[in-house]
Design an enzyme around this catalytic site. Sequence first.
Site, PDB file in Angstrom:
ATOM      1  N   GLU A  82      -2.023  -5.275   5.426  1.00 35.53           N
ATOM      2  CA  GLU A  82      -1.791  -4.813   6.799  1.00 35.53           C
ATOM      3  C   GLU A  82      -3.128  -4.403   7.409  1.00 35.53           C
ATOM      4  O   GLU A  82      -3.672  -3.353   7.079  1.00 35.53           O
ATOM      5  CB  GLU A  82      -0.826  -3.619   6.821  1.00 35.53           C
ATOM      6  CG  GLU A  82      -0.433  -3.229   8.234  1.00 35.53           C
ATOM      7  CD  GLU A  82      -0.584  -1.753   8.561  1.00 35.53           C
ATOM      8  OE1 GLU A  82      -0.122  -1.356   9.638  1.00 35.53           O
ATOM      9  OE2 GLU A  82      -1.173  -0.990   7.770  1.00 35.53           O
ATOM     10  N   ASP A 125      -0.420  -1.445   2.442  1.00 39.34           N
ATOM     11  CA  ASP A 125      -0.371  -0.585   3.629  1.00 39.34           C
ATOM     12  C   ASP A 125      -1.775  -0.098   3.974  1.00 39.34           C
ATOM     13  O   ASP A 125      -2.560   0.259   3.085  1.00 39.34           O
ATOM     14  CB  ASP A 125       0.540   0.620   3.319  1.00 39.34           C
ATOM     15  CG  ASP A 125       0.630   1.596   4.467  1.00 39.34           C
ATOM     16  OD1 ASP A 125       1.235   1.223   5.497  1.00 39.34           O
ATOM     17  OD2 ASP A 125       0.092   2.712   4.354  1.00 39.34           O
TER      18      ASP A 125
HETATM   19  C1  ARE Z   1       2.823  11.271  10.368  1.00 41.91           C
HETATM   20  C2  ARE Z   1       2.749  11.961  11.722  1.00 41.91           C
HETATM   21  C3  ARE Z   1       1.317  12.385  12.016  1.00 41.91           C
HETATM   22  C4  ARE Z   1       0.794  13.272  10.892  1.00 41.91           C
HETATM   23  C5  ARE Z   1       0.911  12.521   9.573  1.00 41.91           C
HETATM   24  C6  ARE Z   1       0.471  13.369   8.384  1.00 41.91           C
HETATM   25  O1  ARE Z   1       3.206  11.078  12.727  1.00 41.91           O
HETATM   26  O2  ARE Z   1       1.304  13.126  13.229  1.00 41.91           O
HETATM   27  O3  ARE Z   1      -0.574  13.605  11.124  1.00 41.91           O
HETATM   28  O4  ARE Z   1       2.281  12.144   9.381  1.00 41.91           O
HETATM   29  O5  ARE Z   1       1.348  14.424   8.188  1.00 41.91           O
HETATM   30  C7  ARE Z   1       3.425   6.139   9.356  1.00 41.91           C
HETATM   31  C8  ARE Z   1       3.649   6.662  10.778  1.00 41.91           C
HETATM   32  C9  ARE Z   1       2.748   7.839  11.107  1.00 41.91           C
HETATM   33  C10 ARE Z   1       2.896   8.905  10.032  1.00 41.91           C
HETATM   34  C11 ARE Z   1       2.450   8.258   8.723  1.00 41.91           C
HETATM   35  C12 ARE Z   1       2.479   9.218   7.542  1.00 41.91           C
HETATM   36  O6  ARE Z   1       3.420   5.615  11.707  1.00 41.91           O
HETATM   37  O7  ARE Z   1       3.147   8.374  12.358  1.00 41.91           O
HETATM   38  O8  ARE Z   1       2.095  10.044  10.367  1.00 41.91           O
HETATM   39  O9  ARE Z   1       3.369   7.194   8.420  1.00 41.91           O
HETATM   40  O10 ARE Z   1       3.746   9.742   7.368  1.00 41.91           O
HETATM   41  C13 ARE Z   1      -3.217   2.565  12.295  1.00 41.91           C
HETATM   42  C14 ARE Z   1      -3.474   2.010  10.905  1.00 41.91           C
HETATM   43  C15 ARE Z   1      -2.274   1.279  10.337  1.00 41.91           C
HETATM   44  C16 ARE Z   1      -1.000   2.139  10.401  1.00 41.91           C
HETATM   45  C17 ARE Z   1      -0.822   2.537  11.873  1.00 41.91           C
HETATM   46  C18 ARE Z   1       0.403   3.437  12.054  1.00 41.91           C
HETATM   47  O11 ARE Z   1      -4.612   1.151  10.942  1.00 41.91           O
HETATM   48  O12 ARE Z   1      -2.546   0.964   8.975  1.00 41.91           O
HETATM   49  O13 ARE Z   1      -1.989   3.280  12.331  1.00 41.91           O
HETATM   50  N1  ARE Z   1       0.166   1.443   9.856  1.00 41.91           N
HETATM   51  C19 ARE Z   1       0.660   1.747   8.487  1.00 41.91           C
HETATM   52  C20 ARE Z   1       2.181   1.816   8.415  1.00 41.91           C
HETATM   53  C21 ARE Z   1       2.664   3.048   9.142  1.00 41.91           C
HETATM   54  C22 ARE Z   1       2.190   4.283   8.400  1.00 41.91           C
HETATM   55  C23 ARE Z   1       0.841   4.145   7.835  1.00 41.91           C
HETATM   56  C24 ARE Z   1       0.111   2.973   7.890  1.00 41.91           C
HETATM   57  C25 ARE Z   1       0.322   5.258   7.018  1.00 41.91           C
HETATM   58  O14 ARE Z   1       2.730   0.623   8.873  1.00 41.91           O
HETATM   59  O15 ARE Z   1       4.067   3.071   9.285  1.00 41.91           O
HETATM   60  O16 ARE Z   1       2.196   5.414   9.312  1.00 41.91           O
HETATM   61  O17 ARE Z   1       0.735   4.990   5.674  1.00 41.91           O
HETATM   62  C26 ARE Z   1      -4.938   0.503  16.886  1.00 41.91           C
HETATM   63  C27 ARE Z   1      -5.729   0.242  15.611  1.00 41.91           C
HETATM   64  C28 ARE Z   1      -4.825   0.267  14.398  1.00 41.91           C
HETATM   65  C29 ARE Z   1      -4.042   1.565  14.358  1.00 41.91           C
HETATM   66  C30 ARE Z   1      -3.217   1.699  15.638  1.00 41.91           C
HETATM   67  C31 ARE Z   1      -2.419   2.975  15.698  1.00 41.91           C
HETATM   68  O18 ARE Z   1      -4.087  -0.578  17.138  1.00 41.91           O
HETATM   69  O19 ARE Z   1      -6.354  -1.021  15.706  1.00 41.91           O
HETATM   70  O20 ARE Z   1      -5.594   0.147  13.222  1.00 41.91           O
HETATM   71  O21 ARE Z   1      -3.124   1.504  13.236  1.00 41.91           O
HETATM   72  O22 ARE Z   1      -4.137   1.690  16.759  1.00 41.91           O
HETATM   73  O23 ARE Z   1      -3.245   4.081  15.627  1.00 41.91           O
END
Ligand code: ARE
Length: 493
Positions: free
Chosen positions: A243, A217
Site C-alpha cells: 500500500e 500496510d
Molecule cells: C487513528 C486516529 C488518529 C490517531 C491514531 C493513533 O484516526 O487520529 O492519531 O489512530 O491513535 C487507520 C485509520 C486512521 C487511524 C489508524 C490507526 O485510517 O485514522 O488513526 O488506522 O488506528 C496515509 C498513509 C497510508 C494510510 C493512510 C490512512 O500513507 O498508509 O494515511 N493507510 C493505511 C490503512 C489505514 C490505516 C493505516 C495505514 C495505519 O489503509 O486504514 O489507518 O495502519 C495523502 C498521502 C497518503 C496518506 C493520505 C492520508 O494522500 O499521499 O500517503 O495516507 O494523504 O493522510
Amino acid sequence: MPRLGRPGTRRGLLVAGAMAALLALTSCAAPQDSGDRTAQDAGIQLFQLPWNSIAGECETTLGPNGFSWVLTSPPNESIARDEWWASYQPVGYGLESRLGSREEFADMVARCDAAGVDVIADAVINHMTGQDAAGTGFAGTPYEHYAYRGLYAAADFHHCGLTTDDDILDYDSREQVQTCELVNLADLDTSSPRVRETIVAYLDDLLSLGVAGFRIDAAKHMAADDVAAIVGALPEGTRIISEVIRGAGEPVQPEEYTGLGEVFEFSYARDLAPQLESGVFADPELEGDRPLHVPADTAVVFVDNHDTERREADVTYRDGALYVIANALMLADDYGTPIVYSGYAFSDRDAGAPAGADGAVDQASCADATGPADAYDDGERTCVQSWPAIAGMLEFRAVAGDAPRLEGVDEGDAYGFEREGRGVVAVNVGAEEQTVEIPTSLPAGEYCDAITGGREPVTSDGCRGAVYTVEDGVARFELGPLVAAAIHADSRR
Ligand code: ARE
Ligand code: CA
C-alpha cells in the site's frame, strides 16, 4: 504488441532452488513470482468480516463466483477499541482479534483454499499503537506506546527527532515519511535486523497457516530496502501487495516498491471517477504503460477501499447503479489485477462493524444477498461479492482471458469497448437513454447480458436478464440511465 497477460507457468523446483541460492548470495529481495495467476485473477476485500464468516463466503460465494483471492483485515492482537481502525494499532502478533481466534483463522484459510480462494492477510508492520497511555490489548496483553511484551522495547522504534512529537507533518520529506510517526503510531525501526527478524517471524507464522501473501500496510512509511529485506526472507512465491498511496510530487512513489511484488495503484480509481461524473470517457494508453500507473503486471486496481470510501472516493456502495458501472468497467479492463471492495454501511467514518459486548465482531453471511440495494442501514453489510452484476463481470473476465482491450466508443454519456473477440462492455452514466454501437468481432446473434443476468445469463428459455444484439460487426446497446451491459462469447443465446 498488446499485453498478453501474466505468465501462467510455475517455475520448476530446480530453477526455484537455483534462484533462491542466487538471491541468498546477492542478498537482494526475492522478486515475487506471479505464480499461477492469470489474466482472470480477481480479488475481494472483505473489510472487518470475522474469519468464520469469510470461510462461509469462500464456500458459498467467492469460490463459485470466481474470486481467486480474498484480502482480510489484520489478524493480530490490537488495541481494545470499538472503532474499525483499532485493527491498525498492533499490540502483538498473537492471532487473537475481534475477528476471531488463531484456530478460526487457520480454519478459514483451509476452507477458502479448498474453495479455490487464496487468503491475503493485511500485515501491519510499520508500527505498533498510537496510544500515549499504557493499556491492555484485545486479548489481554499489556502494552505501552514503546514497549510490547516479548517483541519490542524503546530502542526498536524510530524516534525521528525531526518534528514536534515525532509525527509526520510533511509528506514532501522522505525522512519524515519513513522515520517519523504516521498519526502518532509508534514507528518501528525497520532498518534494525532484530526488528526485521521479529516481523519475519510473524509473517512466517501466518504463512505456516497457509496464507498466500500479504497486503503491506503503510509500505510508503518503510524504506523500500527495509521492506525488501523482510520480503526477501519469506519463501519465494509469497504474494506481496504494497500500500503506497500515490501522492503528487511526493518523494516516495509506488514505483520504488514494484520490485517486491504488486502495489495498489491509486491512479486507477482517480482517473475513472471524473469520467463517470462527466460522461466524457478517454481510452487509456492501450499499448504500453499508462501514465502515472505502475506497469500492468504489478498493479492491483480498485474502485474504492476502506480508506477511500471514508474519504475521497467519489463512487461507493452509496451510489448503487453508478458503483456497478465503475466495477463493471474495472472488471472488463485488461490492466492490472482488480480487487472488489465489500464492507458495511456507515454514517460515522469511525464506526466499527456491529459487534457484541465483548468486542467480537458479529458474524454475517452474504450467501442469499443480492444488490445493489437502494439504501443500507448503518452497519449493514453491502455484500458486493454476491451482486449478480459482479458475478457476471467475473465470468466476463474469465471469458475475456488475455484478449486485449480495443479502442472504445464514446457516445453522449455512454461508452463501451471490446475485449478483442471475447466480450463487449457498455455503460451509460447519463440521465437520458443513450444508444452506443461498438464494433466487434463477436459472431452475429442475440446475447444475454451478464450485468442483469449474472454469472449464468443464458437459460433454457432465453436470457435471465437483458438481451443485446450483434449484427454486421456491431454490438448495439440501447441503454437507460445508469445502465451497464456486458456480453461475451459464452453469453450468446
Ligand atoms: C487513528 C486516529 C488518529 C490517531 C491514531 C493513533 O484516526 O487520529 O492519531 O489512530 O491513535 C487507520 C485509520 C486512521 C487511524 C489508524 C490507526 O485510517 O485514522 O488513526 O488506522 O488506528 C496515509 C498513509 C497510508 C494510510 C493512510 C490512512 O500513507 O498508509 O494515511 N493507510 C493505511 C490503512 C489505514 C490505516 C493505516 C495505514 C495505519 O489503509 O486504514 O489507518 O495502519 C495523502 C498521502 C497518503 C496518506 C493520505 C492520508 O494522500 O499521499 O500517503 O495516507 O494523504 O493522510
Ligand atoms: Ca516507518
